[in-house]
Design a protein around this motif. Structure first.
Motif, mmCIF file in Angstrom:
data_model
loop_
_atom_site.group_PDB
_atom_site.id
_atom_site.type_symbol
_atom_site.label_atom_id
_atom_site.label_comp_id
_atom_site.label_asym_id
_atom_site.label_seq_id
_atom_site.Cartn_x
_atom_site.Cartn_y
_atom_site.Cartn_z
ATOM 1 N N SER A 1 24.017 20.038 23.827
ATOM 2 C CA SER A 1 24.822 19.885 25.047
ATOM 3 C C SER A 1 26.268 20.302 24.781
ATOM 4 O O SER A 1 26.952 20.843 25.661
ATOM 5 N N SER B 1 24.918 15.813 29.057
ATOM 6 C CA SER B 1 23.890 15.132 28.264
ATOM 7 C C SER B 1 22.522 15.297 28.914
ATOM 8 O O SER B 1 22.365 14.985 30.086
ATOM 9 N N SER C 1 19.676 13.657 27.973
ATOM 10 C CA SER C 1 19.048 12.340 28.119
ATOM 11 C C SER C 1 19.861 11.412 29.014
ATOM 12 O O SER C 1 19.315 10.515 29.643
ATOM 13 N N THR D 1 23.044 9.287 25.377
ATOM 14 C CA THR D 1 23.664 9.460 24.062
ATOM 15 C C THR D 1 24.853 8.504 23.900
ATOM 16 O O THR D 1 25.818 8.550 24.694
HETATM 17 C C1 F6R Z 1 19.228 19.617 19.690
HETATM 18 C C2 F6R Z 1 19.250 18.350 20.342
HETATM 19 C C3 F6R Z 1 20.404 17.427 20.103
HETATM 20 C C4 F6R Z 1 20.928 16.934 21.454
HETATM 21 C C5 F6R Z 1 22.022 15.891 21.251
HETATM 22 C C6 F6R Z 1 22.623 15.441 22.562
HETATM 23 O O1 F6R Z 1 18.085 20.345 19.993
HETATM 24 O O2 F6R Z 1 18.362 18.020 21.074
HETATM 25 O O3 F6R Z 1 21.415 18.061 19.382
HETATM 26 O O4 F6R Z 1 21.404 18.021 22.176
HETATM 27 O O5 F6R Z 1 21.489 14.784 20.575
HETATM 28 O O6 F6R Z 1 21.663 14.870 23.381
HETATM 29 P P1 F6R Z 1 21.900 14.677 24.915
HETATM 30 O O7 F6R Z 1 22.009 16.018 25.532
HETATM 31 O O8 F6R Z 1 20.685 13.946 25.397
HETATM 32 O O9 F6R Z 1 23.159 13.899 25.075
#
Ligand code: F6R
Length: 618
Positions: free
Chosen positions: A313, A357, A359, A362
């Motif tokens: 992200s 993000s 998910s 995070t």
């Molecule tokens: C890489 C990956 C992680 C996420 C990171 C942020 O393939 O999946 O680097 O991008 O943990 O996660 P989010 O986007 O959910 O905040």
């Protein structure tokens, strides 16, 4: 991280809980466990390893599966190494209570010392066993019911949790609570059954009705009775907000692909259309995004935009820096959320913060948002998971609408994030007049073409497989790109590291001569993005520099390229597009390449070691 699931109702709980754990394995997969209550006793099965290992153990003994009540857990270790004992569920010392927990109890050591002083002993090294014994101690001392005991215990806890607790002396209910980690409660017809899970995927085929608990809320679910939701701190009742889920079962299954990652790579054309559908209206010459429209003045008057995110992200955020500055002429800073939150940043009410993000859970990004809000900034979220903590914590936002991303390595989340950010940049550029109407229209038309170009690009699979076979045994790789494609180089390297465990670095192509060039020899594969726009000639010079040091060159070029083809060992062609939109195409071959290398090396593509999809710990 960790995935928790549970069931209480009239069906056999085991298939629901075990299948739920399989769907939640993206959240953690170093050990797992299940507790089944068969009407008399709580039967516990736990093991280090994957949910499939747990299933194998349970399948050997019918008794372990019996019952209409069950709790399950798939773990990403924080306190205590992954082993059978540290796996959840955990029982209280007296054996009456069982718990599954996602999160971290930060003051567990103090609590443990106090409980030890009161005579408690512990089997595991986990913070969770401390919590369940604290609940037991509170229940005993206050002679209260489970719900009250959980509530009082949680007022003494510092940290994050999503928990489900069962009491064998009250086998008609589950107590569920949340702070910082997500939890959904599936509600069966007329409250005849309840499901609990870290997200709604474990119960989607049983009910579309779900409650997402907010932070510091506790729910008591009793079969056949109304749900009771309370605030943990002040004991006030909360109106239950039952939502109708839009997610479907097909969305969370592999649909004929060998891995979720491959499915998700192939879903990108559709995901990007879903992202811009109803927002990008080329016929009317406008971009409609209610999250931005409602707060347009904030964006237009902003001194600067600060982008906070982690991992992939964050790479999408870097692309956005180029987009916003180039198109809308707004200064942008891109920050790792984990650094931002602890470095006493200068943020004012004139700043707009964009938090990205997939998910929406995070922990570092969430904490960075809270910090930015406390300093008066307007915070806008770009999330994929609807109703996630970040989606709720931000003042406004735009969803990416990519659909569930289950493979741990992010793919469609990245391209849909870039799509949303491109739309915002274009919209602001139009409003500010920094982009001519014809250029704006041209962007819309060209963006609308991207999904079919990705379809076309996905057909290069065989070429990518050949390259993967040639370089799968490399020990180190370099990824180079410039301008809009520098973040793609970083993302390409990250994808390779994550799932194939090959060391890879991403660099701006021109930085190579300031250090990484020393690494180049005949064993070093170097992946270079050399599309025909954006410093093409300069990147060609970098490729020459690699060639004269015998490095192996794999170049991503624009269709019809002749110059790089003559020098590179391999070329992958992408269709022609506008320079600012090239990341949506150049990233695809790198995703496929990492995927095929990992498959050839026999790695667990969807669940790479040590990682988890949703990083809810700092
Ligand atoms: C890489 C990956 C992680 C996420 C990171 C942020 O393939 O999946 O680097 O991008 O943990 O996660 P989010 O986007 O959910 O905040």
């Amino acid at each position: 991280m960790c995935g928790i699931t549970g069931y209480i109702g009239y069906r056999d709980a085991y298939p629901i809980v075990i299948n739920g754990l399989k769907r939640l394995e993206y959240r953690g997969y170093d050990s797992s466990g299940i507790m089944m209550y068969d009407g008399k006793a709580m039967n516990l099965s736990k093991t280090k390893g994957k949910v499939a290992d747990l299933e194998f153990i349970v399948n050997n003994e019918e008794k372990r599966k019996a019952g209409k009540i069950g709790l399950g857990h798939t773990r990403w270790a924080t306190h205590g190494v992954p082993n059978d004992t540290n796996s959840h569920p955990h029982f209280s010392e007296h054996g009456d209570l069982a718990i599954v927990h996602n999160g971290i109890i930060e003051n567990y050591d103090t609590l443990k010392k106090e409980l030890t002083r009161r005579g408690y002993t512990f089997k595991s090294d986990t913070d969770t066993e401390v919590l369940i014994n604290l609940i037991q101690e509170v229940k005993k001392n206050n002679k209260c019911k489970l719900g009250k005991a959980v509530q009082i215990a949680l007022t003494n806890v510092v940290g994050a949790y999503a928990i489900a607790v069962f009491d064998i002396t009250k086998p008609n209910e589950l107590v569920i609570a949340k702070l910082g980690s997500p939890i959904a409660i599936g509600v069966g017809k007329e409250n005849s059954e309840f499901f609990v899970a870290s997200d709604a995927s474990p119960f989607i085929e049983y009910t579309k009705n779900a409650i997402y608990l907010e932070d510091e809320e506790l729910a008591i679910v009793k079969v056949g009775k109304d749900i009771e939701v309370r605030k943990i701190m002040d004991d006030s009742m909360v109106d239950t907000n039952i939502q109708t889920l839009k997610m479907s079962l097909e969305q969370i299954e592999k649909g004929g692909y060998d891995h979720f990652m491959l499915k998700e790579i192939h879903e990108q054309p559709k995901a990007i259309i879903d992202t811009y559908r109803g927002r990008m209206l080329p016929d009317q010459g406008i971009i409609k995004m209610s999250g931005v429209d409602d707060h347009l003045a904030k964006f237009l008057n902003a001194d600067r935009i600060i982008i906070i995110a982690c991992g992939t992200s964050w790479h999408a955020g870097l692309v956005a820096e180029y987009l916003f500055e180039d198109m809308a002429r707004i200064p942008v800073e891109v920050e790792y959320a984990s650094e931002f939150r602890y470095r006493n940043p200068i943020v004012t009410s004139k700043d707009v913060v964009i938090a990205i993000s997939q998910s929406g859970e995070t922990a570092d990004t969430l904490a960075a948002i809270k910090l930015a809000k406390s300093k008066g900034a307007f915070v806008f979220g770009v999330c994929n998971v609807v109703g996630s903590s970040i989606a709720r914590e931000t003042h406004a936002g735009s969803y990416t609408h990519a659909g569930p991303e289950i493979g741990v390595a992010s793919t469609k989340a990245f391209t849909t994030q870039i799509t949303v950010l491109s739309l915002i940049a274009l919209k602001l550029a139009k409003e500010k007049g920094t982009l001519s109407t014809s250029a704006f229209q041209n962007y819309l038309r060209t963006l609308a073409h991207i999904p079919s170009q990705i379809e076309q690009l996905l057909k290069i699979d065989d070429t990518v497989k050949e390259i993967a076979a040639a370089y799968k045994d490399a020990k180190n790789c370099l990824y180079l790109g410039r301008g809009f494609n520098f973040p793609v180089a970083l993302e390409g390297a990250l994808k390779l590291k994550e799932i194939s465990y090959i060391h890879a670095e991403g660099y701006p192509a021109a930085e190579m001569k300031h250090g990484p060039i020393a690494l180049i020899d005949e064993n070093m594969p170097i992946f270079v993005i050399a599309t025909n726009k954006g410093h093409y000639e300069k990147v060609v010079s970098n490729i020459q520099e690699i060639k004269s040091r015998s490095g192996k060159i794999i170049a991503v070029v624009t269709e019809g390229d002749t110059q790089v083809k003559e020098i590179a060992d391999h070329v992958i062609e992408i269709p022609e597009t506008l320079e600012a939109l090239t990341p949506l195409l150049t990233t695809i071959p790198f995703q496929l390449l990492s995927y095929h290398i990992a498959v050839m090396l026999n790695k667990n593509v969807d669940q790479p070691r040590n990682l988890a999809k949703s990083v809810t710990v700092e």
